[in-house]
Design a protein around this motif. Structure first.
Motif, PDB file in Angstrom:
ATOM      1  N   PHE A 187      40.357  47.156  46.288  1.00  0.00           N
ATOM      2  CA  PHE A 187      38.837  48.741  46.605  1.00  0.00           C
ATOM      3  C   PHE A 187      38.536  47.847  48.239  1.00  0.00           C
ATOM      4  CE2 PHE A 187      34.701  50.459  47.374  1.00  0.00           C
ATOM      5  CZ  PHE A 187      35.015  52.131  46.966  1.00  0.00           C
ATOM      6  N   HIS A 188      38.556  49.207  48.935  1.00  0.00           N
ATOM      7  CA  HIS A 188      38.705  49.536  50.721  1.00  0.00           C
ATOM      8  C   HIS A 188      37.433  49.877  50.757  1.00  0.00           C
ATOM      9  CE1 HIS A 188      39.525  49.313  54.787  1.00  0.00           C
ATOM     10  NE2 HIS A 188      39.042  48.592  54.826  1.00  0.00           N
ATOM     11  N   ARG A 189      36.080  49.600  50.208  1.00  0.00           N
ATOM     12  CA  ARG A 189      34.908  50.145  50.652  1.00  0.00           C
ATOM     13  C   ARG A 189      35.036  50.921  51.833  1.00  0.00           C
ATOM     14  NH1 ARG A 189      31.799  46.697  46.713  1.00  0.00           N
ATOM     15  NH2 ARG A 189      32.197  45.032  47.037  1.00  0.00           N
ATOM     16  N   SER A 190      35.564  51.169  52.708  1.00  0.00           N
ATOM     17  CA  SER A 190      34.834  51.758  54.014  1.00  0.00           C
ATOM     18  C   SER A 190      35.942  52.877  54.516  1.00  0.00           C
ATOM     19  CB  SER A 190      35.342  50.836  55.570  1.00  0.00           C
ATOM     20  OG  SER A 190      36.570  50.980  55.874  1.00  0.00           O
ATOM     21  N   THR A 206      41.227  52.818  46.619  1.00  0.00           N
ATOM     22  CA  THR A 206      42.687  51.807  45.961  1.00  0.00           C
ATOM     23  C   THR A 206      43.399  51.512  46.390  1.00  0.00           C
ATOM     24  OG1 THR A 206      40.533  52.328  44.560  1.00  0.00           O
ATOM     25  CG2 THR A 206      42.053  50.855  44.108  1.00  0.00           C
ATOM     26  N   HIS A 207      43.995  50.180  46.548  1.00  0.00           N
ATOM     27  CA  HIS A 207      45.043  49.564  47.198  1.00  0.00           C
ATOM     28  C   HIS A 207      45.561  48.650  45.562  1.00  0.00           C
ATOM     29  CE1 HIS A 207      44.590  51.203  51.118  1.00  0.00           C
ATOM     30  NE2 HIS A 207      44.033  51.079  51.300  1.00  0.00           N
ATOM     31  N   ILE A 208      46.888  49.681  44.967  1.00  0.00           N
ATOM     32  CA  ILE A 208      47.481  48.434  44.417  1.00  0.00           C
ATOM     33  C   ILE A 208      48.425  47.675  45.288  1.00  0.00           C
ATOM     34  CG2 ILE A 208      48.879  48.053  42.427  1.00  0.00           C
ATOM     35  CD1 ILE A 208      48.050  50.695  41.178  1.00  0.00           C
ATOM     36  N   VAL A 209      48.826  46.216  45.533  1.00  0.00           N
ATOM     37  CA  VAL A 209      49.545  45.009  46.136  1.00  0.00           C
ATOM     38  C   VAL A 209      50.158  44.320  44.957  1.00  0.00           C
ATOM     39  CG1 VAL A 209      48.100  45.755  48.386  1.00  0.00           C
ATOM     40  CG2 VAL A 209      46.848  43.785  47.386  1.00  0.00           C
ATOM     41  N   ALA A 213      49.674  39.566  49.532  1.00  0.00           N
ATOM     42  CA  ALA A 213      48.841  41.040  50.068  1.00  0.00           C
ATOM     43  C   ALA A 213      47.257  40.149  49.846  1.00  0.00           C
ATOM     44  CB  ALA A 213      49.249  42.041  49.841  1.00  0.00           C
ATOM     45  N   PRO A 214      47.151  39.958  49.101  1.00  0.00           N
ATOM     46  CA  PRO A 214      45.770  39.133  48.922  1.00  0.00           C
ATOM     47  C   PRO A 214      45.231  38.373  49.694  1.00  0.00           C
ATOM     48  CG  PRO A 214      46.230  40.182  46.739  1.00  0.00           C
ATOM     49  CD  PRO A 214      47.043  40.023  47.906  1.00  0.00           C
ATOM     50  N   GLN A 215      46.290  36.272  49.706  1.00  0.00           N
ATOM     51  CA  GLN A 215      45.857  35.811  50.157  1.00  0.00           C
ATOM     52  C   GLN A 215      46.269  35.801  52.230  1.00  0.00           C
ATOM     53  OE1 GLN A 215      48.151  36.619  47.903  1.00  0.00           O
ATOM     54  NE2 GLN A 215      47.376  35.171  46.212  1.00  0.00           N
ATOM     55  N   ILE A 216      46.638  36.751  52.703  1.00  0.00           N
ATOM     56  CA  ILE A 216      46.946  37.566  53.929  1.00  0.00           C
ATOM     57  C   ILE A 216      46.230  37.752  53.865  1.00  0.00           C
ATOM     58  CG2 ILE A 216      48.111  38.572  55.482  1.00  0.00           C
ATOM     59  CD1 ILE A 216      50.438  38.888  54.434  1.00  0.00           C
ATOM     60  N   ASP A 235      53.428  44.307  58.394  1.00  0.00           N
ATOM     61  CA  ASP A 235      53.527  45.571  58.756  1.00  0.00           C
ATOM     62  C   ASP A 235      52.908  46.612  56.819  1.00  0.00           C
ATOM     63  OD1 ASP A 235      54.479  45.208  61.057  1.00  0.00           O
ATOM     64  OD2 ASP A 235      56.791  45.457  60.797  1.00  0.00           O
ATOM     65  N   GLU A 236      53.485  46.313  55.975  1.00  0.00           N
ATOM     66  CA  GLU A 236      53.097  46.803  54.884  1.00  0.00           C
ATOM     67  C   GLU A 236      51.266  46.638  54.595  1.00  0.00           C
ATOM     68  OE1 GLU A 236      54.797  44.433  51.687  1.00  0.00           O
ATOM     69  OE2 GLU A 236      56.510  45.299  52.178  1.00  0.00           O
ATOM     70  N   LEU A 237      51.130  46.236  54.719  1.00  0.00           N
ATOM     71  CA  LEU A 237      49.344  45.868  55.438  1.00  0.00           C
ATOM     72  C   LEU A 237      48.593  47.042  56.417  1.00  0.00           C
ATOM     73  CD1 LEU A 237      48.318  42.392  54.168  1.00  0.00           C
ATOM     74  CD2 LEU A 237      48.367  43.884  52.618  1.00  0.00           C
ATOM     75  N   GLU A 238      49.367  47.459  57.438  1.00  0.00           N
ATOM     76  CA  GLU A 238      48.839  47.539  58.347  1.00  0.00           C
ATOM     77  C   GLU A 238      49.232  48.856  58.363  1.00  0.00           C
ATOM     78  OE1 GLU A 238      49.361  47.602  63.601  1.00  0.00           O
ATOM     79  OE2 GLU A 238      50.870  46.918  61.964  1.00  0.00           O
ATOM     80  N   ALA A 239      49.989  49.343  57.492  1.00  0.00           N
ATOM     81  CA  ALA A 239      50.458  50.940  57.299  1.00  0.00           C
ATOM     82  C   ALA A 239      49.318  51.542  56.224  1.00  0.00           C
ATOM     83  CB  ALA A 239      52.002  51.247  56.867  1.00  0.00           C
ATOM     84  N   ALA A 240      48.427  50.485  55.315  1.00  0.00           N
ATOM     85  CA  ALA A 240      47.767  51.345  54.504  1.00  0.00           C
ATOM     86  C   ALA A 240      46.195  51.011  54.828  1.00  0.00           C
ATOM     87  CB  ALA A 240      47.252  49.588  53.073  1.00  0.00           C
ATOM     88  N   GLY A 241      46.134  50.251  55.727  1.00  0.00           N
ATOM     89  CA  GLY A 241      45.065  50.432  56.803  1.00  0.00           C
ATOM     90  C   GLY A 241      44.550  49.171  56.181  1.00  0.00           C
ATOM     91  N   LEU A 242      45.045  48.397  55.722  1.00  0.00           N
ATOM     92  CA  LEU A 242      43.811  47.321  55.489  1.00  0.00           C
ATOM     93  C   LEU A 242      43.827  45.855  57.236  1.00  0.00           C
ATOM     94  CD1 LEU A 242      44.958  46.853  51.901  1.00  0.00           C
ATOM     95  CD2 LEU A 242      42.960  47.279  52.184  1.00  0.00           C
TER      96      LEU A 242
END
Length: 93
Positions: free
Chosen positions: A26-29, A33-36, A40-43, A82-89
């Protein structure tokens, strides 16, 4: 040309719940909510230490995880970023 430097919000800006091999972030800002899946969490955790280019980020991950000899790690990391960037994280600075 220099390598891009990546940033992520600090760990307190997101809530992570792990379920059966995937993670919900859950990205507060953004309120999204993203399913990864790993890594991804480790990055995102590694970027919690501060901004980094892909080489520095890979070094941070290798301090914690034993990747063995699993091919081109830099290429795989670039794809996940690239995937995390596309998701805005993650974003480039």
């Amino acid at each position: 040309m220099t390598a891009p430097v990546y940033r992520a919000d600090p760990p307190e800006a997101r809530r992570l719940v792990e379920l059966d091999g995937v993670a919900l972030i859950f990205h507060r800002s953004s309120g999204l909510t993203h399913i990864v899946a790993p890594p991804a969490p480790q990055i995102l955790d590694a970027l919690g230490e501060g901004p980094a280019d892909s080489g520095a980020l890979l070094n941070r991950l290798q301090r914690v995880y034993d990747f063995a000899d699993s091919g081109d790690l830099a290429e795989a990391l670039a794809a996940r970023i690239d995937e995390l960037e596309a998701a805005g994280l993650v974003w480039r600075t």
